[in-house]
Design an enzyme around this catalytic site. Sequence first.
Site, PDB file in Angstrom:
ATOM      1  N   GLY A 104     -26.805  83.420   9.838  1.00 33.45           N
ATOM      2  CA  GLY A 104     -27.471  82.150   9.558  1.00 33.45           C
ATOM      3  C   GLY A 104     -27.477  81.865   8.064  1.00 33.45           C
ATOM      4  O   GLY A 104     -26.657  82.390   7.298  1.00 33.45           O
ATOM      5  N   GLY A 140     -39.422  90.360   0.533  1.00 30.29           N
ATOM      6  CA  GLY A 140     -38.180  89.580   0.440  1.00 30.29           C
ATOM      7  C   GLY A 140     -38.376  88.167  -0.087  1.00 30.29           C
ATOM      8  O   GLY A 140     -37.573  87.663  -0.865  1.00 30.29           O
ATOM      9  N   HIS A 146     -41.984  94.621   2.467  1.00 28.20           N
ATOM     10  CA  HIS A 146     -41.790  93.245   2.954  1.00 28.20           C
ATOM     11  C   HIS A 146     -42.073  92.216   1.844  1.00 28.20           C
ATOM     12  O   HIS A 146     -42.960  91.375   1.965  1.00 28.20           O
ATOM     13  CB  HIS A 146     -42.673  92.968   4.181  1.00 28.20           C
ATOM     14  CG  HIS A 146     -42.167  91.841   5.018  1.00 28.20           C
ATOM     15  ND1 HIS A 146     -42.318  91.785   6.373  1.00 28.20           N
ATOM     16  CD2 HIS A 146     -41.496  90.707   4.679  1.00 28.20           C
ATOM     17  CE1 HIS A 146     -41.782  90.671   6.848  1.00 28.20           C
ATOM     18  NE2 HIS A 146     -41.271  89.990   5.836  1.00 28.20           N
TER      19      HIS A 146
HETATM   20  O1  LIG Z   1     -41.034  84.169   6.480  1.00 32.50           O
HETATM   21  C1  LIG Z   1     -40.814  85.238   7.045  1.00 32.50           C
HETATM   22  O2  LIG Z   1     -40.504  85.303   8.241  1.00 32.50           O
HETATM   23  C2  LIG Z   1     -40.935  86.468   6.288  1.00 32.50           C
HETATM   24  O3  LIG Z   1     -40.577  87.506   6.722  1.00 32.50           O
HETATM   25  C3  LIG Z   1     -41.560  86.370   4.939  1.00 32.50           C
HETATM   26  O4  LIG Z   1     -40.742  86.887   3.977  1.00 32.50           O
END
Ligand SMILES: O=C(O)C(=O)CO
Length: 356
Positions: A179, A323, A321
């Site tokens: 994606g 990211g 987590h």
């Molecule tokens: O937005 C999401 O799904 C996350 O994992 C946040 O980083």
Amino acid sequence: MSHGGDNAGVVGRKKDKVVVCRDLKEKIMPLLYSREDLEVVLWPEDRACERPWLLENIKGAAGVILVLGEKVNTEFLEAAGPNLRAVSTMSVGHEHIDKVEVTKRGIKVGYTPDVLTDAVADISVMLALMASRNVGETIDLVNRGLWPAFSWSPFAFCGPQLSTSTPNATRTVGFLGFGRIAKATLSRLVPFGVTHCVYSSRPTSKPDPVADAKLAKELNIQEVRRVSMDELASQSDVVFVLAPGGAETRHLINEDFLKKMKESAILVNTARGTLVDSDALAKALRERWIWAAGVDVVEGEPNVDQTHPLVKEPKCVVLPHIGSATIETRLAMATLAVKNLLAGLDGKPMPAPLIT
Ligand SMILES: O=C(O)C(=O)CO
């Protein structure tokens, strides 16, 4: 903490209650507080919202802003009752939302795609580099005062090089899930000398070799090709896990997959912990089936301590987590979450709808 109160400022009409499960701070909260028709109930602490608090406060609410940890299931929806008409999650992932139950009740749901694509692509590249170059292990040595015992030595701490400028050398990056974030990650890797991209997508999606060839041409790489899981494992120098979480994708990366990977390969997971069987990955690293791994998400998070099989594994870089954790991205996510909520409450199309 409640901001507004019954009927304050709005004559003759009861305010709509909205529950906000995380403080979105001074740049964003005023978007809600400035609405005189809303009573804003905010979880007052800077940590995960407690379930009993949420179930108590959601009673009679018209809308809610929440994050990944807060399950929108039958229990939640029954506690909320029939007033609930808009759910806004500050996330691109939505496996915490029971879509069937929400749809049955005619509740609109918004989420926050796109705005976090760049941040997650950045950290995916970072984890590939950190894992291949032994950053986890070596930072740990420095932090423990052990640098003097490891003076510069010809082959100490060497790892496979992600980049190449050697003529005719190849570098193949693989994606489980192809994606927006996967494509943004791929484009960041082109200047590193990546020559081939292979990817696997959900079996129900239609292969599109024309789009693949077009992308390869745009990026100026030799090929972009959809492949089987076996080929993804065996051909990739780095496998990026970037598919949605949930029951359908649980443990797609398992012993069988890891055994087929190259010994020099890196596994990066910046999607959901559940996609990777942690015990299998720890075994693959311990027994050197693959070179190293970098993960921003693990099974069982956030309840992860030093006993987690991947945290214990020196060849695995584990991040908590983060990211999407850039200032720009989190502000954009929070803004979009509020806009989705307000549009849903006002009966307008949400800017980023998940369920309409
Ligand atoms: O937005 C999401 O799904 C996350 O994992 C946040 O980083």
